[in-house]
Motif scaffolding. Structure first.
Motif, PDB file in Angstrom:
ATOM      1  N   THR A  67       0.829  -1.210   0.000  1.00 28.04           N
ATOM      2  CA  THR A  67       0.000   0.000   0.000  1.00 28.04           C
ATOM      3  C   THR A  67       0.858   1.253   0.000  1.00 28.04           C
ATOM      4  O   THR A  67       0.605   2.199  -0.768  1.00 28.04           O
ATOM      5  CB  THR A  67      -0.932   0.001   1.225  1.00 28.04           C
ATOM      6  OG1 THR A  67      -1.751  -1.172   1.208  1.00 28.04           O
ATOM      7  CG2 THR A  67      -1.816   1.238   1.229  1.00 28.04           C
ATOM      8  N   CYS A  68       1.881   1.284   0.849  1.00 30.79           N
ATOM      9  CA  CYS A  68       2.787   2.440   0.886  1.00 30.79           C
ATOM     10  C   CYS A  68       3.532   2.606  -0.430  1.00 30.79           C
ATOM     11  O   CYS A  68       3.718   3.732  -0.919  1.00 30.79           O
ATOM     12  CB  CYS A  68       3.778   2.291   2.037  1.00 30.79           C
ATOM     13  SG  CYS A  68       3.041   2.376   3.683  1.00 30.79           S
ATOM     14  N   VAL A  69       3.963   1.488  -1.023  1.00 31.00           N
ATOM     15  CA  VAL A  69       4.660   1.537  -2.308  1.00 31.00           C
ATOM     16  C   VAL A  69       3.740   2.097  -3.384  1.00 31.00           C
ATOM     17  O   VAL A  69       4.162   2.911  -4.221  1.00 31.00           O
ATOM     18  CB  VAL A  69       5.159   0.133  -2.701  1.00 31.00           C
ATOM     19  CG1 VAL A  69       5.599   0.089  -4.159  1.00 31.00           C
ATOM     20  CG2 VAL A  69       6.310  -0.280  -1.803  1.00 31.00           C
ATOM     21  N   THR A  70       2.476   1.694  -3.373  1.00 30.32           N
ATOM     22  CA  THR A  70       1.521   2.188  -4.364  1.00 30.32           C
ATOM     23  C   THR A  70       1.353   3.694  -4.252  1.00 30.32           C
ATOM     24  O   THR A  70       1.403   4.420  -5.256  1.00 30.32           O
ATOM     25  CB  THR A  70       0.163   1.497  -4.174  1.00 30.32           C
ATOM     26  OG1 THR A  70       0.338   0.080  -4.310  1.00 30.32           O
ATOM     27  CG2 THR A  70      -0.836   1.989  -5.207  1.00 30.32           C
ATOM     28  N   LEU A  71       1.163   4.192  -3.040  1.00 27.27           N
ATOM     29  CA  LEU A  71       0.978   5.635  -2.836  1.00 27.27           C
ATOM     30  C   LEU A  71       2.225   6.413  -3.232  1.00 27.27           C
ATOM     31  O   LEU A  71       2.152   7.440  -3.925  1.00 27.27           O
ATOM     32  CB  LEU A  71       0.625   5.909  -1.368  1.00 27.27           C
ATOM     33  CG  LEU A  71      -0.702   5.320  -0.881  1.00 27.27           C
ATOM     34  CD1 LEU A  71      -0.873   5.562   0.614  1.00 27.27           C
ATOM     35  CD2 LEU A  71      -1.872   5.915  -1.654  1.00 27.27           C
ATOM     36  N   LEU A  72       3.393   5.931  -2.811  1.00 31.52           N
ATOM     37  CA  LEU A  72       4.638   6.634  -3.123  1.00 31.52           C
ATOM     38  C   LEU A  72       4.940   6.577  -4.620  1.00 31.52           C
ATOM     39  O   LEU A  72       5.373   7.581  -5.213  1.00 31.52           O
ATOM     40  CB  LEU A  72       5.794   6.014  -2.322  1.00 31.52           C
ATOM     41  CG  LEU A  72       7.173   6.660  -2.491  1.00 31.52           C
ATOM     42  CD1 LEU A  72       7.135   8.142  -2.147  1.00 31.52           C
ATOM     43  CD2 LEU A  72       8.215   5.935  -1.635  1.00 31.52           C
ATOM     44  N   THR A  73       4.707   5.430  -5.233  1.00 29.37           N
ATOM     45  CA  THR A  73       4.962   5.295  -6.666  1.00 29.37           C
ATOM     46  C   THR A  73       4.085   6.233  -7.476  1.00 29.37           C
ATOM     47  O   THR A  73       4.557   6.917  -8.400  1.00 29.37           O
ATOM     48  CB  THR A  73       4.714   3.842  -7.122  1.00 29.37           C
ATOM     49  OG1 THR A  73       5.587   2.965  -6.397  1.00 29.37           O
ATOM     50  CG2 THR A  73       4.968   3.690  -8.609  1.00 29.37           C
ATOM     51  N   ARG A 122      21.372   2.621   6.918  1.00 25.02           N
ATOM     52  CA  ARG A 122      20.824   1.870   8.061  1.00 25.02           C
ATOM     53  C   ARG A 122      19.325   1.604   7.904  1.00 25.02           C
ATOM     54  O   ARG A 122      18.555   1.681   8.863  1.00 25.02           O
ATOM     55  CB  ARG A 122      21.091   2.616   9.370  1.00 25.02           C
ATOM     56  CG  ARG A 122      22.579   2.786   9.672  1.00 25.02           C
ATOM     57  CD  ARG A 122      22.805   3.458  11.005  1.00 25.02           C
ATOM     58  NE  ARG A 122      24.237   3.601  11.275  1.00 25.02           N
ATOM     59  CZ  ARG A 122      24.738   4.171  12.381  1.00 25.02           C
ATOM     60  NH1 ARG A 122      23.918   4.652  13.309  1.00 25.02           N
ATOM     61  NH2 ARG A 122      26.043   4.247  12.548  1.00 25.02           N
ATOM     62  N   LEU A 123      18.936   1.276   6.687  1.00 23.77           N
ATOM     63  CA  LEU A 123      17.532   0.994   6.402  1.00 23.77           C
ATOM     64  C   LEU A 123      17.297  -0.468   6.040  1.00 23.77           C
ATOM     65  O   LEU A 123      16.172  -0.851   5.717  1.00 23.77           O
ATOM     66  CB  LEU A 123      17.030   1.883   5.259  1.00 23.77           C
ATOM     67  CG  LEU A 123      16.934   3.376   5.566  1.00 23.77           C
ATOM     68  CD1 LEU A 123      16.482   4.146   4.330  1.00 23.77           C
ATOM     69  CD2 LEU A 123      15.967   3.630   6.717  1.00 23.77           C
ATOM     70  N   VAL A 124      18.353  -1.297   6.081  1.00 26.50           N
ATOM     71  CA  VAL A 124      18.181  -2.725   5.827  1.00 26.50           C
ATOM     72  C   VAL A 124      17.413  -3.342   6.995  1.00 26.50           C
ATOM     73  O   VAL A 124      17.614  -2.970   8.156  1.00 26.50           O
ATOM     74  CB  VAL A 124      19.542  -3.419   5.642  1.00 26.50           C
ATOM     75  CG1 VAL A 124      19.369  -4.924   5.516  1.00 26.50           C
ATOM     76  CG2 VAL A 124      20.247  -2.882   4.408  1.00 26.50           C
ATOM     77  N   HIS A 125      16.528  -4.275   6.674  1.00 23.08           N
ATOM     78  CA  HIS A 125      15.682  -4.951   7.668  1.00 23.08           C
ATOM     79  C   HIS A 125      14.663  -4.005   8.283  1.00 23.08           C
ATOM     80  O   HIS A 125      14.237  -4.205   9.426  1.00 23.08           O
ATOM     81  CB  HIS A 125      16.530  -5.603   8.777  1.00 23.08           C
ATOM     82  CG  HIS A 125      17.487  -6.622   8.268  1.00 23.08           C
ATOM     83  ND1 HIS A 125      18.486  -7.180   9.056  1.00 23.08           N
ATOM     84  CD2 HIS A 125      17.618  -7.207   7.039  1.00 23.08           C
ATOM     85  CE1 HIS A 125      19.187  -8.041   8.335  1.00 23.08           C
ATOM     86  NE2 HIS A 125      18.679  -8.065   7.116  1.00 23.08           N
ATOM     87  N   THR A 126      14.265  -2.986   7.542  1.00 20.08           N
ATOM     88  CA  THR A 126      13.230  -2.068   8.012  1.00 20.08           C
ATOM     89  C   THR A 126      12.131  -1.969   6.965  1.00 20.08           C
ATOM     90  O   THR A 126      12.352  -2.240   5.778  1.00 20.08           O
ATOM     91  CB  THR A 126      13.805  -0.663   8.275  1.00 20.08           C
ATOM     92  OG1 THR A 126      14.259  -0.093   7.031  1.00 20.08           O
ATOM     93  CG2 THR A 126      14.959  -0.718   9.266  1.00 20.08           C
ATOM     94  N   HIS A 127      10.942  -1.568   7.425  1.00 20.66           N
ATOM     95  CA  HIS A 127       9.834  -1.390   6.495  1.00 20.66           C
ATOM     96  C   HIS A 127      10.149  -0.306   5.467  1.00 20.66           C
ATOM     97  O   HIS A 127       9.844  -0.448   4.281  1.00 20.66           O
ATOM     98  CB  HIS A 127       8.559  -1.027   7.260  1.00 20.66           C
ATOM     99  CG  HIS A 127       7.980  -2.164   8.036  1.00 20.66           C
ATOM    100  ND1 HIS A 127       8.424  -2.508   9.294  1.00 20.66           N
ATOM    101  CD2 HIS A 127       6.988  -3.047   7.729  1.00 20.66           C
ATOM    102  CE1 HIS A 127       7.734  -3.546   9.733  1.00 20.66           C
ATOM    103  NE2 HIS A 127       6.855  -3.892   8.806  1.00 20.66           N
ATOM    104  N   LEU A 128      10.756   0.785   5.931  1.00 22.64           N
ATOM    105  CA  LEU A 128      11.064   1.893   5.026  1.00 22.64           C
ATOM    106  C   LEU A 128      12.038   1.455   3.943  1.00 22.64           C
ATOM    107  O   LEU A 128      11.900   1.850   2.772  1.00 22.64           O
ATOM    108  CB  LEU A 128      11.637   3.065   5.815  1.00 22.64           C
ATOM    109  CG  LEU A 128      12.006   4.313   5.000  1.00 22.64           C
ATOM    110  CD1 LEU A 128      10.795   4.837   4.243  1.00 22.64           C
ATOM    111  CD2 LEU A 128      12.594   5.396   5.902  1.00 22.64           C
ATOM    112  N   GLY A 129      13.019   0.649   4.285  1.00 24.00           N
ATOM    113  CA  GLY A 129      13.966   0.170   3.293  1.00 24.00           C
ATOM    114  C   GLY A 129      13.301  -0.664   2.215  1.00 24.00           C
ATOM    115  O   GLY A 129      13.572  -0.500   1.015  1.00 24.00           O
ATOM    116  N   VAL A 130      12.397  -1.574   2.621  1.00 17.71           N
ATOM    117  CA  VAL A 130      11.682  -2.401   1.649  1.00 17.71           C
ATOM    118  C   VAL A 130      10.776  -1.540   0.780  1.00 17.71           C
ATOM    119  O   VAL A 130      10.663  -1.746  -0.431  1.00 17.71           O
ATOM    120  CB  VAL A 130      10.867  -3.494   2.367  1.00 17.71           C
ATOM    121  CG1 VAL A 130      10.131  -4.360   1.353  1.00 17.71           C
ATOM    122  CG2 VAL A 130      11.777  -4.369   3.221  1.00 17.71           C
ATOM    123  N   ILE A 131      10.120  -0.550   1.391  1.00 18.01           N
ATOM    124  CA  ILE A 131       9.237   0.340   0.639  1.00 18.01           C
ATOM    125  C   ILE A 131      10.013   1.101  -0.428  1.00 18.01           C
ATOM    126  O   ILE A 131       9.577   1.204  -1.584  1.00 18.01           O
ATOM    127  CB  ILE A 131       8.520   1.313   1.600  1.00 18.01           C
ATOM    128  CG1 ILE A 131       7.506   0.554   2.449  1.00 18.01           C
ATOM    129  CG2 ILE A 131       7.829   2.435   0.822  1.00 18.01           C
ATOM    130  CD1 ILE A 131       6.919   1.379   3.576  1.00 18.01           C
TER     131      ILE A 131
END
Length: 269
Positions: A67-73, A122-131
């Motif tokens: 959902t976050c990826v869709t909005l940001l994209t 330092r965003l590996v293993h975080t939701h923000l990094g995957v997004i």
């Protein structure tokens, strides 16, 4: 010739549907691993999926991230598409190339690059990094769909609205947006599916807290071949089937309601 094409079409359909014939029965199997044909049938693995946090957490993570990826994209691609399709500027060709680059480069190569860059942030293993990583992968397909719709857009409609006194914002809301709404919806849908279905980058970037459902399924089938995988596959197939059938059902219901409204009027006359 027509008969041969029909049989060819049937063969293609059977080839596509064959995995479903195997996966769906296995989701009701009593076997302790993926086994076909099933030795027996029950709903135990469905209960396991809906009660096991180790499966539910990745499911909610995937829904949240997609959902976050869709909005940001969409927030990035919509203005970029208008700029690249409707305007001429220096470096436009390079910008188009960069927009399409994630589609041309293998995901494993992109995953290594994302792991290196996001590791420094330092965003590996975080939701923000995957997004962020999934957004980069979703941009090309979203851009292709939306640019195809925008290239076929008749700009004289916008000029007519402007000539009648509409502001640029009013023109966009009342003229451009309604016409492009199907393209925007399809673009957003592709962005969501791209993120929800992505596995390779998620294996590199996501960790325990940001584990996605495809990564969980990959780890499970690699380690123990948990039959819950068949349950998830069947549920995803059910969601897709509902999404395909729902518009036709809604259209039929609207037609029936409209016919019922017209019939009394004709009878009264």
């Amino acid at each position: 010739m027509n008969t041969m094409m029909r049989w060819f079409g049937v063969a293609v359909i059977v080839f596509i549907a064959a995995p479903l014939v195997i996966v769906v029965p296995m989701s009701f199997s009593t076997a302790s691993s993926l086994q076909f044909p099933p030795p027996g049938y029950w709903l135990g693995y469905y209960a396991d999926y809906f009660s096991d946090p180790s499966w539910l957490r990745p499911t909610w993570n995937s829904l949240f991230i997609a959902t976050c990826v869709t909005l940001l994209t969409m927030a990035l691609v919509v203005p970029a598409t208008f700029a690249l399709v409707r305007h001429k500027f220096w470096g436009k060709g390079i910008a188009n190339l960069m927009m399409m680059m994630p589609m041309a480069v293998p995901h494993i190569v992109m995953a290594v690059g994302y792991y290196s860059v996001l590791g420094q942030w330092r965003l590996v293993h975080t939701h923000l990094g995957v997004i962020l990583a999934h957004t980069c992968l979703s941009v090309p397909i979203t851009f292709l769909v939306l640019s195809a719709n925008l290239k076929g857009f008749d700009q004289t409609l916008e000029r007519a609205a402007r000539s009648l006194g509409a502001s640029p914002i009013q023109t966009f809301i009342h003229v451009t947006l309604p016409i492009l709404r199907p393209g925007l919806f399809i673009s957003a849908l592709f962005a969501f599916i791209q993120s929800f279905d992505e596995t390779v980058v998620a294996i590199f970037i996501s960790g325990r807290d940001a584990e996605t459902l495809p990564r969980k399924m990959f780890d499970s089938i690699r380690q123990e071949a948990d039959p819950v995988i068949a349950v998830i596959s069947s549920l995803l197939f059910l969601v897709v089937l509902i999404a395909l059938v729902a518009p036709h059902v809604a259209r039929t219901v609207r037609r029936v309601i409209a016919d019922r409204r017209v019939t009394p009027t004709i009878s009264a006359e």
